[in-house]
Scaffold this motif. Structure first.
Motif, PDB file in Angstrom:
ATOM      1  N   ARG A 130       0.824  -1.212   0.000  1.00 16.74           N
ATOM      2  CA  ARG A 130       0.000   0.000   0.000  1.00 16.74           C
ATOM      3  C   ARG A 130       0.853   1.255   0.000  1.00 16.74           C
ATOM      4  O   ARG A 130       0.340   2.357   0.151  1.00 16.74           O
ATOM      5  N   THR A 131       2.173   1.070  -0.125  1.00 20.71           N
ATOM      6  CA  THR A 131       3.070   2.225  -0.120  1.00 20.71           C
ATOM      7  C   THR A 131       3.770   2.342  -1.472  1.00 20.71           C
ATOM      8  O   THR A 131       3.817   1.398  -2.253  1.00 20.71           O
ATOM      9  N   GLY A 132       4.304   3.513  -1.731  1.00 21.13           N
ATOM     10  CA  GLY A 132       5.124   3.727  -2.922  1.00 21.13           C
ATOM     11  C   GLY A 132       6.229   4.687  -2.559  1.00 21.13           C
ATOM     12  O   GLY A 132       6.052   5.527  -1.677  1.00 21.13           O
ATOM     13  N   MET A 133       7.362   4.550  -3.217  1.00 24.57           N
ATOM     14  CA  MET A 133       8.477   5.431  -2.846  1.00 24.57           C
ATOM     15  C   MET A 133       9.159   5.996  -4.078  1.00 24.57           C
ATOM     16  O   MET A 133       9.416   5.279  -5.043  1.00 24.57           O
ATOM     17  N   LEU A 134       9.451   7.294  -4.014  1.00 25.10           N
ATOM     18  CA  LEU A 134      10.260   7.950  -5.046  1.00 25.10           C
ATOM     19  C   LEU A 134      11.642   8.201  -4.459  1.00 25.10           C
ATOM     20  O   LEU A 134      11.770   8.878  -3.446  1.00 25.10           O
ATOM     21  N   PHE A 135      12.653   7.628  -5.096  1.00 26.31           N
ATOM     22  CA  PHE A 135      14.013   7.752  -4.570  1.00 26.31           C
ATOM     23  C   PHE A 135      14.682   9.030  -5.058  1.00 26.31           C
ATOM     24  O   PHE A 135      14.315   9.581  -6.103  1.00 26.31           O
ATOM     25  N   GLN A 136      15.698   9.432  -4.311  1.00 30.14           N
ATOM     26  CA  GLN A 136      16.386  10.685  -4.626  1.00 30.14           C
ATOM     27  C   GLN A 136      16.945  10.673  -6.052  1.00 30.14           C
ATOM     28  O   GLN A 136      16.782  11.618  -6.796  1.00 30.14           O
ATOM     29  N   GLY A 137      17.597   9.576  -6.426  1.00 31.24           N
ATOM     30  CA  GLY A 137      18.144   9.487  -7.776  1.00 31.24           C
ATOM     31  C   GLY A 137      17.216   8.752  -8.723  1.00 31.24           C
ATOM     32  O   GLY A 137      17.649   8.238  -9.741  1.00 31.24           O
ATOM     33  N   ALA A 138      15.951   8.662  -8.368  1.00 29.58           N
ATOM     34  CA  ALA A 138      14.905   7.942  -9.117  1.00 29.58           C
ATOM     35  C   ALA A 138      15.071   6.415  -9.021  1.00 29.58           C
ATOM     36  O   ALA A 138      14.092   5.706  -8.949  1.00 29.58           O
ATOM     37  N   ALA A 139      16.343   5.924  -9.023  1.00 28.47           N
ATOM     38  CA  ALA A 139      16.605   4.482  -8.862  1.00 28.47           C
ATOM     39  C   ALA A 139      15.813   3.640  -9.854  1.00 28.47           C
ATOM     40  O   ALA A 139      15.278   2.600  -9.514  1.00 28.47           O
ATOM     41  N   LEU A 140      15.779   4.103 -11.101  1.00 24.28           N
ATOM     42  CA  LEU A 140      15.112   3.304 -12.137  1.00 24.28           C
ATOM     43  C   LEU A 140      16.013   2.124 -12.507  1.00 24.28           C
ATOM     44  O   LEU A 140      17.226   2.211 -12.402  1.00 24.28           O
ATOM     45  N   PHE A 141      15.384   1.022 -12.935  1.00 24.68           N
ATOM     46  CA  PHE A 141      16.160  -0.154 -13.340  1.00 24.68           C
ATOM     47  C   PHE A 141      16.662   0.072 -14.761  1.00 24.68           C
ATOM     48  O   PHE A 141      15.867   0.061 -15.709  1.00 24.68           O
ATOM     49  N   ASP A 142      17.975   0.221 -14.912  1.00 28.77           N
ATOM     50  CA  ASP A 142      18.446   0.636 -16.234  1.00 28.77           C
ATOM     51  C   ASP A 142      18.467  -0.501 -17.248  1.00 28.77           C
ATOM     52  O   ASP A 142      18.680  -0.272 -18.429  1.00 28.77           O
TER      53      ASP A 142
END
Lengths: 265, 255
Positions: free
Chosen positions: B84-96
């Motif tokens: 039920r949670t979601g998080m936006l990371f400082q560096g976005a932390a997208l899977f490249d």
């Protein structure tokens, strides 16, 4: 005050070293335990596994093939030129067959994989760790051990024996071509003597080694990448450690398996 | 009171090695409101957020989501709470290694086992919600600017309609215009969709825009808390020092 006492006590650095070593072994064991558990329990992720099989297995074919071919050829030359003093050239096909299937095929394949695969895994997972991608996986309800580690371990377990079997074939072919084209052996006779001599046990020992080496190569890459800290430098350090620990453990495991196989003829 | 308190840090202690980062932290995020945690670097903001997102375990005390202690849940219970949670990371932390749409749909594809067609459709919807065109969907994260990566990170955080959103320094490193756009998207989640947002930042302008409640963190605990309006005329000496960026004052710099 504590610093003063340490200077006087020569045993305290030793004790700290031993404790640090024990802690490292404990952490590695717990990591490997979690990795194995994640590999044998669901969920399994198909796409990451296919991607790893492609990267570890298929893309390693050229380097493994070249290494095995040249080594088989060089082995045959060495035996004839150096071994002529004891008439080793009489048993050239047999020595090449033994050397390649029991030792050089699996070990050289594993070393090439340590250089290619352990390094790539440690660098990729290390970069994922330092850029918070592993944290992101967890916030997306995905266990990093299931999603990242298990596919790599499985791919290592599958790819290393397959590559070793191919390295065995190419290595034997390398020895055969030097014997035939350079040393004037009869091509059919050489091949027949190789096949007559080789037992399933010789190839089997090599493939058991390859299975263990595949696990070592994948796990050392994962372990070192997973605990990388501190940006680019940390990722570089993790990569080096991944390759070095994988290579050293491959040699250690090689001796251990050879010893166990020799104890049970 | 559980009904209103979505997320509670109760007497939380957390240290690393010999340094204590959080020292009996008490803090609450209330439903449908935006809590902004301010503080200088190294004062435990990130640790407080990571505890709430289940990325770290407290040494003592409890982190409660909907009244349930994260540390005492079974694996399935924990997963259900964190779903039920979601998080936006400082560096976005997208899977490249994955294209943008698979990043956004990651939870759907891997944790909820949606079909790829459904995952893609919902990813495109989420991308539209963060004002990104559908043509970014097949790009790699490395082909996007920092601001666009943040939007993709936000789309990934909101794709499964979470009730509780965590933002780790959402505007750090962005130009003022992009930062405002990100702030507007965060506010949108709270005002229009009724999410609860917890943001850590040291960007006062951003805190004014998105915050309902402000907590000032220093030396591992809450130094001040109150409504965001207090940022305009801070009476508390610590808050005043932080808002005006004074070197002298009650806030000690991190060692």
């Amino acid at each position: 005050m504590a610093a003063g006492r340490e200077k006087l006590d020569p045993l305290s650095p030793l004790g700290r070293g031993v404790l640090a070593l024990l802690a490292a072994i404990g952490a590695a064991s717990s990591f490997i335990g979690r990795a194995v558990w994640a590999t044998i329990t669901p969920p399994w992720y198909g796409r990451p596994l296919l991607r790893q099989l492609w990267a570890m297995g298929y893309l390693s074919l050229p380097v493994v093939g070249l290494t095995a071919g040249f080594t088989g050829a060089a082995l045959a030359l060495n035996i004839v030129s150096g071994g002529s003093r004891i008439n080793a050239d009489q048993v050239l096909p047999q020595i090449v067959a033994l050397g390649i299937t029991r030792e050089l095929g699996p070990v050289l394949t594993a070393l090439m994989l340590a250089g290619r695969v352990s390094a790539a895994i440690a660098a990729e997972i290390g970069a994922m760790r330092t850029s918070e991608q592993i944290d992101a996986l967890q916030t997306l309800s995905t266990d990093p051990f299931h999603y990242l580690i298990a596919p790599r371990l499985l791919a290592g377990l599958l790819a290393a024996p397959l590559l070793t079997a191919i390295a065995d074939l190419v290595g034997l072919a390398g020895g055969w071509s030097v014997a035939v084209y350079h040393l004037d052996f009869d091509p059919r006779l050489y091949a027949e003597r190789t096949l007559d001599f080789l037992s399933p046990g010789d190839v089997g020992v090599g493939l058991v080694k390859a299975l263990v080496f595949g696990a070592i190569v994948a796990l050392m890459g994962c372990l070192n990448g997973f605990r990388a800290t501190g940006g680019a430098r940390g990722v570089g350090r993790a990569t080096t450690q991944g390759v070095v620990t994988a290579a050293v453990l491959v040699f250690a495991a090689d001796y251990a398996i050879t010893y166990l196989a020799a104890a049970r003829p | 009171m559980i009904g209103d308190d979505v997320l509670v840090w109760r007497e939380v202690r957390k240290g690393f090695g010999r340094s204590i980062v959080l020292d009996r932290l008490d803090m609450t995020a209330r439903r449908g409101r935006s809590l902004v945690i301010l503080g200088a670097s190294g004062q435990g903001k990130s640790v407080a957020l990571k505890l709430a997102a289940g990325l770290l375990q407290p040494d003592a005390g409890q982190v409660l989501i909907e009244g349930r202690d994260l540390a005492r849940q079974s694996a399935a219970g924990r997963k259900a709470l964190l779903a039920r949670t979601g998080m936006l990371f400082q560096g976005a932390a997208l899977f490249d290694s994955l294209p943008v749409w698979e990043n956004v749909a990651f939870r759907l594809l891997n944790a909820e086992r949606s079909s790829r067609a459904e995952g893609r459709a919902r990813a495109l919807l989420a991308l539209r919600r963060v004002r990104l065109d559908a043509d970014v969907a097949d790009k790699r994260p490395s082909q996007l600017s920092g601001g666009m990566q943040k939007r993709v990170g936000l789309a990934r955080a909101i794709v499964a309609d979470p009730e509780l959103l965590f933002f780790d320094e959402p505007t750090t490193g962005l130009d003022p215009i992009t930062a405002r756009a990100i702030d507007a998207l965060i506010l949108d989640q709270v005002r229009r969709l009724g999410c609860t947002a917890v943001t850590i930042t040291h960007d006062i302008a951003s805190a004014r825009r998105i915050g309902d409640d402000i907590a000032l963190l220093g030396r591992g605990r809450i130094l001040w808390r109150g409504p965001a309006a207090a940022l305009d005329r801070p009476e508390d000496p610590a808050l005043d020092q932080f808002v005006h960026g004074r070197a002298e004052g009650p806030l000690a710099l991190a060692p």
